[in-house]
Design a protein around this motif. Structure first.
Motif, PDB file in Angstrom:
ATOM      1  N   LEU A 198       0.866  -0.971   0.021  1.00 58.23           N
ATOM      2  CA  LEU A 198       0.076  -0.094  -0.021  1.00 58.23           C
ATOM      3  C   LEU A 198       1.074   1.285  -0.002  1.00 58.23           C
ATOM      4  N   ARG A 199       0.756   2.038  -1.049  1.00 58.09           N
ATOM      5  CA  ARG A 199       1.539   3.412  -1.119  1.00 58.09           C
ATOM      6  C   ARG A 199       0.626   4.395  -1.030  1.00 58.09           C
ATOM      7  N   LEU A 200       1.108   5.528  -0.270  1.00 59.87           N
ATOM      8  CA  LEU A 200       0.414   6.701  -0.214  1.00 59.87           C
ATOM      9  C   LEU A 200       0.349   7.566  -1.408  1.00 59.87           C
ATOM     10  N   VAL A 201      -0.736   7.777  -1.759  1.00 63.17           N
ATOM     11  CA  VAL A 201      -0.905   8.842  -3.052  1.00 63.17           C
ATOM     12  C   VAL A 201       0.115  10.133  -2.747  1.00 63.17           C
ATOM     13  N   PRO A 202       1.062  10.395  -3.705  1.00 62.47           N
ATOM     14  CA  PRO A 202       1.608  11.825  -3.172  1.00 62.47           C
ATOM     15  C   PRO A 202       0.887  12.941  -3.365  1.00 62.47           C
ATOM     16  N   THR A 203       0.939  13.901  -2.273  1.00 67.01           N
ATOM     17  CA  THR A 203       0.129  15.187  -2.587  1.00 67.01           C
ATOM     18  C   THR A 203       1.114  15.974  -3.234  1.00 67.01           C
ATOM     19  N   ALA A 204       0.365  17.036  -4.024  1.00 69.40           N
ATOM     20  CA  ALA A 204       1.109  17.959  -4.548  1.00 69.40           C
ATOM     21  C   ALA A 204       1.302  19.163  -3.625  1.00 69.40           C
ATOM     22  N   ALA A 205       2.578  19.317  -3.573  1.00 73.21           N
ATOM     23  CA  ALA A 205       2.948  20.468  -2.533  1.00 73.21           C
ATOM     24  C   ALA A 205       2.551  21.725  -3.043  1.00 73.21           C
ATOM     25  N   PRO A 206       1.891  22.816  -2.359  1.00 79.10           N
ATOM     26  CA  PRO A 206       1.597  24.129  -2.766  1.00 79.10           C
ATOM     27  C   PRO A 206       3.291  24.690  -3.288  1.00 79.10           C
ATOM     28  N   LYS A 207       2.863  25.496  -4.321  1.00 80.92           N
ATOM     29  CA  LYS A 207       3.901  26.250  -4.969  1.00 80.92           C
ATOM     30  C   LYS A 207       4.478  27.283  -4.039  1.00 80.92           C
ATOM     31  N   GLN A 208       5.519  27.388  -3.944  1.00 81.55           N
ATOM     32  CA  GLN A 208       6.286  28.425  -3.007  1.00 81.55           C
ATOM     33  C   GLN A 208       6.614  29.556  -3.836  1.00 81.55           C
ATOM     34  N   GLY A 209       6.350  30.866  -3.268  1.00 83.60           N
ATOM     35  CA  GLY A 209       6.923  31.880  -3.799  1.00 83.60           C
ATOM     36  C   GLY A 209       6.674  32.158  -5.124  1.00 83.60           C
TER      37      GLY A 209
END
Length: 130
Positions: free
Chosen positions: A119-130
């Motif tokens: 079972l692999r955690l679905v990667p979440t898209a990190a919010p764009k920085q600056g």
């Protein structure tokens, strides 16, 4: 035009009916075919799995080194704890493995017939920085 139009992952096991039921429940799927020695299911997301009768089937010993992994399945989940409860409730068991190296959070399990899967955690898209 593709030469191969569809694929099915087939797992050998002593009791295909029971193993198909485990994965049908886990994947919220449906049984799509059955014969005396093969049961096929389709998960809610379209994945197709089949389970072939082999009365001499021996599950792999992975992660112990005396037997190869042979093959395993990876399933993407949004909540590892919830998915683990579901797996264990259906008769699967966690495998005693070290934390995997790499960018993904994942956990290893064995189905009721001993086949390993992750079972692999679905990667979440990190919010764009600056």
């Amino acid at each position: 035009m593709a030469v191969v139009k569809a694929g099915v992952v087939v797992l050998d096991c002593a009791e295909p009916e029971k193993l198909a039921e485990f994965y049908r429940e886990l994947l919220a799927g449906e049984q799509t075919g059955a014969s005396a020695n093969l049961v096929e299911i389709r998960g809610a997301d379209g994945i197709r799995l089949a389970f072939r009768r082999d009365v001499n089937a021996t599950p792999p010993s992975w992660p112990r080194p005396e037997n190869s992994l042979q093959a395993h399945l990876d399933f993407l989940v949004e909540d590892l704890d919830e998915a683990e409860r579901r797996v264990v409730g259906l008769g699967g068991r966690p495998l005693d493995t070290k934390d995997p190296a790499g960018p993904y959070e994942e956990r290893g399990y064995a189905d009721p017939a001993g086949h390993s899967f992750t079972l692999r955690l679905v990667p979440t898209a990190a919010p764009k920085q600056g």
